[in-house]
Design a protein around this motif. Structure first.
Motif, PDB file in Angstrom:
ATOM      1  N   TYR A 136       0.824  -1.216   0.000  1.00 48.34           N
ATOM      2  CA  TYR A 136       0.000   0.000   0.000  1.00 48.34           C
ATOM      3  C   TYR A 136       0.861   1.271   0.000  1.00 48.34           C
ATOM      4  CZ  TYR A 136      -2.856   3.737   2.027  1.00 48.34           C
ATOM      5  OH  TYR A 136      -3.468   4.929   2.290  1.00 48.34           O
ATOM      6  N   SER A 137       1.830   1.337   0.907  1.00 48.80           N
ATOM      7  CA  SER A 137       2.602   2.568   1.102  1.00 48.80           C
ATOM      8  C   SER A 137       3.793   2.703   0.169  1.00 48.80           C
ATOM      9  CB  SER A 137       3.098   2.647   2.547  1.00 48.80           C
ATOM     10  OG  SER A 137       2.012   2.605   3.442  1.00 48.80           O
ATOM     11  N   GLY A 138       4.336   1.588  -0.249  1.00 41.60           N
ATOM     12  CA  GLY A 138       5.514   1.612  -1.116  1.00 41.60           C
ATOM     13  C   GLY A 138       6.725   1.054  -0.394  1.00 41.60           C
ATOM     14  N   ASN A 139       7.724   0.695  -1.181  1.00 40.43           N
ATOM     15  CA  ASN A 139       8.932   0.090  -0.638  1.00 40.43           C
ATOM     16  C   ASN A 139      10.142   0.745  -1.279  1.00 40.43           C
ATOM     17  OD1 ASN A 139      10.989  -1.517   0.289  1.00 40.43           O
ATOM     18  ND2 ASN A 139       9.977  -3.454  -0.192  1.00 40.43           N
ATOM     19  N   ALA A 140      10.785   1.642  -0.556  1.00 44.41           N
ATOM     20  CA  ALA A 140      11.925   2.403  -1.080  1.00 44.41           C
ATOM     21  C   ALA A 140      13.105   1.501  -1.447  1.00 44.41           C
ATOM     22  CB  ALA A 140      12.366   3.447  -0.059  1.00 44.41           C
ATOM     23  N   ASP A 141      13.139   0.280  -0.940  1.00 44.12           N
ATOM     24  CA  ASP A 141      14.246  -0.632  -1.242  1.00 44.12           C
ATOM     25  C   ASP A 141      14.147  -1.255  -2.627  1.00 44.12           C
ATOM     26  OD1 ASP A 141      15.337  -0.152   1.261  1.00 44.12           O
ATOM     27  OD2 ASP A 141      14.319  -1.860   2.185  1.00 44.12           O
ATOM     28  N   GLU A 142      12.988  -1.166  -3.251  1.00 42.88           N
ATOM     29  CA  GLU A 142      12.797  -1.748  -4.585  1.00 42.88           C
ATOM     30  C   GLU A 142      13.470  -0.866  -5.637  1.00 42.88           C
ATOM     31  OE1 GLU A 142      11.525  -4.586  -5.496  1.00 42.88           O
ATOM     32  OE2 GLU A 142      10.689  -5.219  -3.585  1.00 42.88           O
ATOM     33  N   THR A 143      13.972  -1.493  -6.702  1.00 41.70           N
ATOM     34  CA  THR A 143      14.682  -0.729  -7.730  1.00 41.70           C
ATOM     35  C   THR A 143      13.797  -0.286  -8.890  1.00 41.70           C
ATOM     36  OG1 THR A 143      15.365  -2.808  -8.762  1.00 41.70           O
ATOM     37  CG2 THR A 143      16.921  -1.772  -7.232  1.00 41.70           C
ATOM     38  N   ASP A 144      12.777  -1.061  -9.222  1.00 45.78           N
ATOM     39  CA  ASP A 144      11.935  -0.647 -10.351  1.00 45.78           C
ATOM     40  C   ASP A 144      10.753   0.170  -9.836  1.00 45.78           C
ATOM     41  OD1 ASP A 144       9.267  -2.598 -10.737  1.00 45.78           O
ATOM     42  OD2 ASP A 144      10.901  -3.479  -9.562  1.00 45.78           O
ATOM     43  N   ASN A 147       7.344  -1.540  -8.391  1.00 45.76           N
ATOM     44  CA  ASN A 147       7.429  -2.154  -7.064  1.00 45.76           C
ATOM     45  C   ASN A 147       7.817  -1.152  -5.976  1.00 45.76           C
ATOM     46  OD1 ASN A 147       6.627  -4.853  -7.591  1.00 45.76           O
ATOM     47  ND2 ASN A 147       8.548  -5.133  -8.667  1.00 45.76           N
ATOM     48  N   ARG A 148       8.537  -0.099  -6.348  1.00 40.59           N
ATOM     49  CA  ARG A 148       8.908   0.932  -5.382  1.00 40.59           C
ATOM     50  C   ARG A 148       7.670   1.733  -4.956  1.00 40.59           C
ATOM     51  NH1 ARG A 148      12.748   2.931  -8.067  1.00 40.59           N
ATOM     52  NH2 ARG A 148      11.547   4.495  -9.171  1.00 40.59           N
ATOM     53  N   ASN A 149       6.812   2.043  -5.914  1.00 36.34           N
ATOM     54  CA  ASN A 149       5.604   2.802  -5.616  1.00 36.34           C
ATOM     55  C   ASN A 149       4.531   1.897  -5.044  1.00 36.34           C
ATOM     56  OD1 ASN A 149       6.758   5.124  -6.647  1.00 36.34           O
ATOM     57  ND2 ASN A 149       5.858   4.869  -8.659  1.00 36.34           N
ATOM     58  N   GLY A 150       3.911   2.347  -3.985  1.00 28.36           N
ATOM     59  CA  GLY A 150       2.806   1.615  -3.404  1.00 28.36           C
ATOM     60  C   GLY A 150       1.503   1.966  -4.109  1.00 28.36           C
ATOM     61  N   LEU A 151       0.466   1.259  -3.754  1.00 21.13           N
ATOM     62  CA  LEU A 151      -0.847   1.548  -4.322  1.00 21.13           C
ATOM     63  C   LEU A 151      -1.242   2.993  -4.032  1.00 21.13           C
ATOM     64  CD1 LEU A 151      -3.420   0.759  -5.790  1.00 21.13           C
ATOM     65  CD2 LEU A 151      -4.222  -0.336  -3.684  1.00 21.13           C
ATOM     66  N   ALA A 152      -0.890   3.494  -2.866  1.00 19.08           N
ATOM     67  CA  ALA A 152      -1.207   4.894  -2.528  1.00 19.08           C
ATOM     68  C   ALA A 152      -0.618   5.848  -3.567  1.00 19.08           C
ATOM     69  CB  ALA A 152      -0.677   5.224  -1.136  1.00 19.08           C
ATOM     70  N   THR A 153       0.600   5.598  -3.994  1.00 18.01           N
ATOM     71  CA  THR A 153       1.251   6.454  -4.988  1.00 18.01           C
ATOM     72  C   THR A 153       0.533   6.375  -6.325  1.00 18.01           C
ATOM     73  OG1 THR A 153       3.377   6.150  -3.897  1.00 18.01           O
ATOM     74  CG2 THR A 153       3.431   6.916  -6.186  1.00 18.01           C
ATOM     75  N   TRP A 154       0.159   5.171  -6.744  1.00 15.80           N
ATOM     76  CA  TRP A 154      -0.536   5.026  -8.030  1.00 15.80           C
ATOM     77  C   TRP A 154      -1.906   5.694  -7.988  1.00 15.80           C
ATOM     78  CZ3 TRP A 154       2.605   4.392 -11.695  1.00 15.80           C
ATOM     79  CH2 TRP A 154       3.738   3.580 -11.555  1.00 15.80           C
ATOM     80  N   LEU A 155      -2.590   5.615  -6.841  1.00 17.94           N
ATOM     81  CA  LEU A 155      -3.885   6.287  -6.723  1.00 17.94           C
ATOM     82  C   LEU A 155      -3.717   7.801  -6.810  1.00 17.94           C
ATOM     83  CD1 LEU A 155      -5.525   4.196  -3.835  1.00 17.94           C
ATOM     84  CD2 LEU A 155      -6.003   4.038  -6.296  1.00 17.94           C
ATOM     85  N   LYS A 156      -2.733   8.332  -6.098  1.00 21.25           N
ATOM     86  CA  LYS A 156      -2.475   9.779  -6.146  1.00 21.25           C
ATOM     87  C   LYS A 156      -2.069  10.203  -7.556  1.00 21.25           C
ATOM     88  CE  LYS A 156      -0.572   9.857  -1.563  1.00 21.25           C
ATOM     89  NZ  LYS A 156       0.610  10.241  -0.798  1.00 21.25           N
ATOM     90  N   ASN A 157      -1.275   9.382  -8.196  1.00 22.99           N
ATOM     91  CA  ASN A 157      -0.848   9.694  -9.562  1.00 22.99           C
ATOM     92  C   ASN A 157      -2.053   9.758 -10.502  1.00 22.99           C
ATOM     93  OD1 ASN A 157       1.359  10.170 -11.413  1.00 22.99           O
ATOM     94  ND2 ASN A 157       0.804   8.200 -12.319  1.00 22.99           N
ATOM     95  N   ASP A 158      -2.995   8.825 -10.338  1.00 26.57           N
ATOM     96  CA  ASP A 158      -4.209   8.829 -11.164  1.00 26.57           C
ATOM     97  C   ASP A 158      -5.002  10.117 -10.975  1.00 26.57           C
ATOM     98  OD1 ASP A 158      -3.629   6.310 -12.075  1.00 26.57           O
ATOM     99  OD2 ASP A 158      -5.256   5.305 -11.011  1.00 26.57           O
ATOM    100  N   LEU A 159      -4.954  10.663  -9.781  1.00 25.61           N
ATOM    101  CA  LEU A 159      -5.708  11.879  -9.489  1.00 25.61           C
ATOM    102  C   LEU A 159      -4.930  13.147  -9.841  1.00 25.61           C
ATOM    103  CD1 LEU A 159      -7.312  10.833  -6.096  1.00 25.61           C
ATOM    104  CD2 LEU A 159      -8.365  10.838  -8.372  1.00 25.61           C
ATOM    105  N   GLY A 160      -3.700  12.974 -10.335  1.00 22.64           N
ATOM    106  CA  GLY A 160      -2.919  14.130 -10.770  1.00 22.64           C
ATOM    107  C   GLY A 160      -2.040  14.732  -9.694  1.00 22.64           C
TER     108      GLY A 160
END
Length: 174
Positions: A136-144, A147-160
């Motif tokens: 949900y929140s994201g994982n800063a240890d991921e390289t791509d 996987n680094r972005n959590g669902l929260a980031t993708w939702l915010k991105n969708d909303l601009g």
């Protein structure tokens, strides 16, 4: 060359040019209309996302980060309510998720279902809660990025929330 033949050739060339220009204008008008309809549809989808994403956000925030930070037990009641809420939201509004948000939602729901299976098998769910919070929140240890972005980031991105307006980019260049 016979003047009549020459006049015929000129008329054919002018007619061909006119036809090509007419075709180009019609093609441009159709493309413009398609773009207009696409923008209108996107505007409607965006409006619906603004309406329904906060409902998902509430479920996710309540059953992952807030649950973990409050030190609440990751038990059978927690996972069954979480899965129930995820499935209910998805059944009504999942169609409005973007591709990346849907992929991340699917990953989160799949992990929640595995947690429910673990619970049924008698396993402690503390690690499952942490794993779900990272999805949900994201994982800063991921390289791509996905996987680094959590669902929260993708939702915010969708909303601009993370997009720089074109006007700001142009002003910054000048």
């Amino acid at each position: 060359m016979n003047p009549a033949v020459f006049a015929g050739i000129i008329a054919a060339v002018v007619s061909l040019i006119g036809s090509l220009l007419t075709f180009w204008a019609a093609h441009w008008q159709v493309r413009s209309k398609i773009e207009e309809l696409t923008q209108a549809q996107f505007k409607d989808v965006q409006a619906k996302r603004i309406e329904v994403y906060p409902l998902l956000w509430t479920v996710l925030q309540t059953f992952t980060s807030d649950w973990r930070l409050a030190g609440r037990a990751a038990d059978e009641m927690w996972i069954s309510k979480f899965v129930e809420n995820l499935n209910a939201w998805h059944a009504q509004y999942g169609v409005f998720l973007s591709d990346n948000a849907y992929r991340k939602f699917f990953q989160l729901r799949d992990r929640a279902l595995k947690a429910a299976q673990n619970c049924n098998a008698g396993h402690d769910l503390t690690e499952d809660l942490l794993a779900l919070d990272l999805i949900y929140s994201g994982n800063a240890d991921e390289t791509d990025e996905f996987n680094r972005n959590g669902l929260a980031t993708w939702l915010k991105n969708d909303l601009g929330s993370f997009k720089i307006p074109a006007l700001a980019i142009q002003v910054g260049k000048g």
